[in-house]
Design a protein around this motif. Structure first.
Motif, PDB file in Angstrom:
ATOM      1  N   LYS A  36       5.358  89.496  29.591  1.00  0.00           N
ATOM      2  CA  LYS A  36       5.862  88.397  30.425  1.00  0.00           C
ATOM      3  C   LYS A  36       5.005  87.150  30.232  1.00  0.00           C
ATOM      4  O   LYS A  36       3.875  87.226  29.769  1.00  0.00           O
ATOM      5  N   ASP A  37       5.573  86.002  30.636  1.00  0.00           N
ATOM      6  CA  ASP A  37       4.887  84.702  30.542  1.00  0.00           C
ATOM      7  C   ASP A  37       4.368  84.458  29.132  1.00  0.00           C
ATOM      8  O   ASP A  37       3.202  84.060  28.934  1.00  0.00           O
ATOM      9  N   LEU A  38       5.250  84.676  28.166  1.00  0.00           N
ATOM     10  CA  LEU A  38       4.866  84.573  26.764  1.00  0.00           C
ATOM     11  C   LEU A  38       4.454  83.156  26.397  1.00  0.00           C
ATOM     12  O   LEU A  38       4.925  82.185  26.957  1.00  0.00           O
ATOM     13  N   HIS A  39       3.553  83.064  25.425  1.00  0.00           N
ATOM     14  CA  HIS A  39       3.079  81.790  24.872  1.00  0.00           C
ATOM     15  C   HIS A  39       2.323  80.963  25.902  1.00  0.00           C
ATOM     16  O   HIS A  39       2.243  79.746  25.786  1.00  0.00           O
ATOM     17  N   THR A  40       1.770  81.607  26.907  1.00  0.00           N
ATOM     18  CA  THR A  40       0.950  80.918  27.905  1.00  0.00           C
ATOM     19  C   THR A  40      -0.323  81.729  28.138  1.00  0.00           C
ATOM     20  O   THR A  40      -0.415  82.904  27.774  1.00  0.00           O
ATOM     21  N   THR A  41      -1.292  81.101  28.785  1.00  0.00           N
ATOM     22  CA  THR A  41      -2.524  81.816  29.109  1.00  0.00           C
ATOM     23  C   THR A  41      -2.327  82.784  30.283  1.00  0.00           C
ATOM     24  O   THR A  41      -3.252  83.509  30.643  1.00  0.00           O
ATOM     25  N   SER A  42      -1.137  82.788  30.846  1.00  0.00           N
ATOM     26  CA  SER A  42      -0.806  83.744  31.919  1.00  0.00           C
ATOM     27  C   SER A  42      -0.074  84.973  31.391  1.00  0.00           C
ATOM     28  O   SER A  42       0.386  85.815  32.180  1.00  0.00           O
ATOM     29  N   GLU A  43       0.054  85.087  30.082  1.00  0.00           N
ATOM     30  CA  GLU A  43       0.768  86.214  29.472  1.00  0.00           C
ATOM     31  C   GLU A  43       0.217  87.546  29.986  1.00  0.00           C
ATOM     32  O   GLU A  43      -0.992  87.700  30.164  1.00  0.00           O
ATOM     33  N   ASN A  44       1.108  88.498  30.203  1.00  0.00           N
ATOM     34  CA  ASN A  44       0.682  89.796  30.726  1.00  0.00           C
ATOM     35  C   ASN A  44       1.658  90.882  30.329  1.00  0.00           C
ATOM     36  O   ASN A  44       2.809  90.606  29.958  1.00  0.00           O
ATOM     37  N   VAL A  45       1.210  92.130  30.404  1.00  0.00           N
ATOM     38  CA  VAL A  45       2.084  93.276  30.153  1.00  0.00           C
ATOM     39  C   VAL A  45       1.527  94.470  30.912  1.00  0.00           C
ATOM     40  O   VAL A  45       0.307  94.660  30.990  1.00  0.00           O
ATOM     41  N   SER A  46       2.405  95.243  31.502  1.00  0.00           N
ATOM     42  CA  SER A  46       1.966  96.401  32.280  1.00  0.00           C
ATOM     43  C   SER A  46       1.948  97.659  31.420  1.00  0.00           C
ATOM     44  O   SER A  46       2.748  97.807  30.491  1.00  0.00           O
ATOM     45  N   ILE A  47       1.043  98.540  31.751  1.00  0.00           N
ATOM     46  CA  ILE A  47       0.973  99.823  31.043  1.00  0.00           C
ATOM     47  C   ILE A  47       2.266 100.600  31.242  1.00  0.00           C
ATOM     48  O   ILE A  47       2.807 101.196  30.298  1.00  0.00           O
TER      49      ILE A  47
END
Length: 384
Positions: A349-360
């Motif tokens: 989520k929040d791709l191409h930003t410094t907030s990008e994240n992904v859950s296990i």
């Protein structure tokens, strides 16, 4: 649960700390060659680096399989966007984020980690599956360059899945084609205060054209955008050059060409109108560059790759809807070259930003889905 979540996380963490901005995928490609070779794949790197400008070519890893079934492709891309150097992944409440002023790199290293975990699980559990062809491209973020340069005749698979999306409950089957344009309007420079009559403003000509163009969403299938406008060097100089860059996207190929032509015509009319009243018959003039950026994707809803994914999701008590998107991916290039590749999500989520994240949990879910897809395809059970 078959997937080893802890092992998946270790691989993800290992991959994201290897810097691999577009064109600089060499180090991560070397590491992946070792990993896939140790898993028993036939691994090679193609010769596309001369076409893409990357440090390396696309990586292809072929697993022979144990079942006489058609090979299936699993794909992702090795490059990341900037700022993507010195990434430090941090795990917070089951979700990976970046600790610093960088992206996380889940786009698309979550995909690669998932694919590796899938193939490790297959080997560990001694699952009897079809041949699997892993295709990891370069320079995807630079305009799908690795996929565009890839020689499809060297691949054995003709359908598969690309892990390069957010949605873990959707498979992208429809994406637009795009044309990109670059226009240069040449006017005449002059002192804006002392001799404005001797000048001809390239900005004014370009602005007249842009005002005649509809931007944004043109219709349900088509969008248009002008994203770059450069002109002028000082406030007291009439600008003699305006550079305009933009794009048109559409799911309807005829409409794509129609709107592109309308844009070109608007600029041509503006230049002609200005020249008709210009004291210099040679100015303004207009240069255009049109590029077919990427083709469309249009996988039918009854295609086997769609039915495979939906069957796998059903078996896991999940939903999997077909999705239409407005962006392009390697799937667009593969589709034109004869490979139907549905795009599925890893949860990033929040791709191409410094907030990008992904859950296990999302990564594990995606891996489990792929295992089920491989089992169904290998078993030959009906999809309808």
């Amino acid at each position: 649960m078959m997937i080893n979540a802890e092992r998946l996380c270790r691989v993800f963490e290992e991959l994201v700390v290897i810097d691999s901005p577009s064109m600089e995928e060499g180090a991560v490609c070397l590491r992946l060659q070792t990993i896939f070779s140790e898993l028993g794949a036939q691994v090679y790197v193609d010769e596309t680096r001369e076409k893409t400008g990357s440090q390396t070519g696309n990586l292809i890893a072929f697993f022979m399989g144990d079942v006489d079934a058609e090979p299936i492709m699993l794909s992702g891309h090795m490059d990341t966007v900037e700022p993507g150097r010195g990434i430090n992944p941090v795990l917070r409440d089951g979700v990976y984020v970046s600790a610093g002023e960088t992206i996380l790199g889940a786009d698309d290293k979550s995909a690669i980690a998932i694919i590796i975990e899938v193939m490790r699980t297959v080997r560990e559990k001694n699952l009897k599956i079809c041949p699997v062809e892993v295709v990891l491209t370069t320079c995807e973020e630079k305009g799908l360059l690795g996929a565009k340069a890839l020689d499809i005749s060297k691949l054995r698979s003709r359908f598969g899945l690309i892990l390069d999306s957010t949605d873990v409950e959707g498979i992208v089957t429809k994406a637009p084609a795009a044309n990109r344009f670059t226009f240069r309007i040449y006017g005449k420079a002059a002192h804006a205060g002392a001799q404005p009559e001797k000048g001809l403003s390239a900005i004014q000509v370009a602005s007249s054209a842009i005002s005649a163009i509809k931007l944004g969403r043109i219709d349900d299938e088509t969008t248009c955008n002008i994203g770059i406008f450069h002109a002028g060097t000082a406030t007291n100089i009439i600008p003699d050059l305006a550079l305009i860059e933009g794009e048109v996207r559409s799911h309807n190929l005829a409409r794509l060409e129609e709107v592109t032509l309308e844009i070109v015509s608007a600029f041509e009319r503006s230049v002609k109108t200005a020249r008709d009243s210009s004291p210099d018959p040679d100015f303004p003039f207009f240069e255009k560059e049109l590029i077919r950026d990427f083709p469309n994707t249009d996988i039918k809803h009854d295609h086997r790759v769609v039915k495979l994914v939906q069957k796998a999701a059903y078996n896991q008590n999940r939903s999997m809807d077909t999705v239409t998107v407005g962006g392009g991916s390697d799937a667009n290039i593969f589709f034109e070259k004869g490979i139907a590749a549905g795009v599925i999500g890893t949860g990033m989520k929040d791709l191409h930003t410094t907030s990008e994240n992904v859950s296990i949990s999302d990564m594990v879910s995606a891996a489990e889905l792929i295992i089920e897809v491989l089992k169904i395809h290998s078993s030959g059970e009906p999809l309808y």
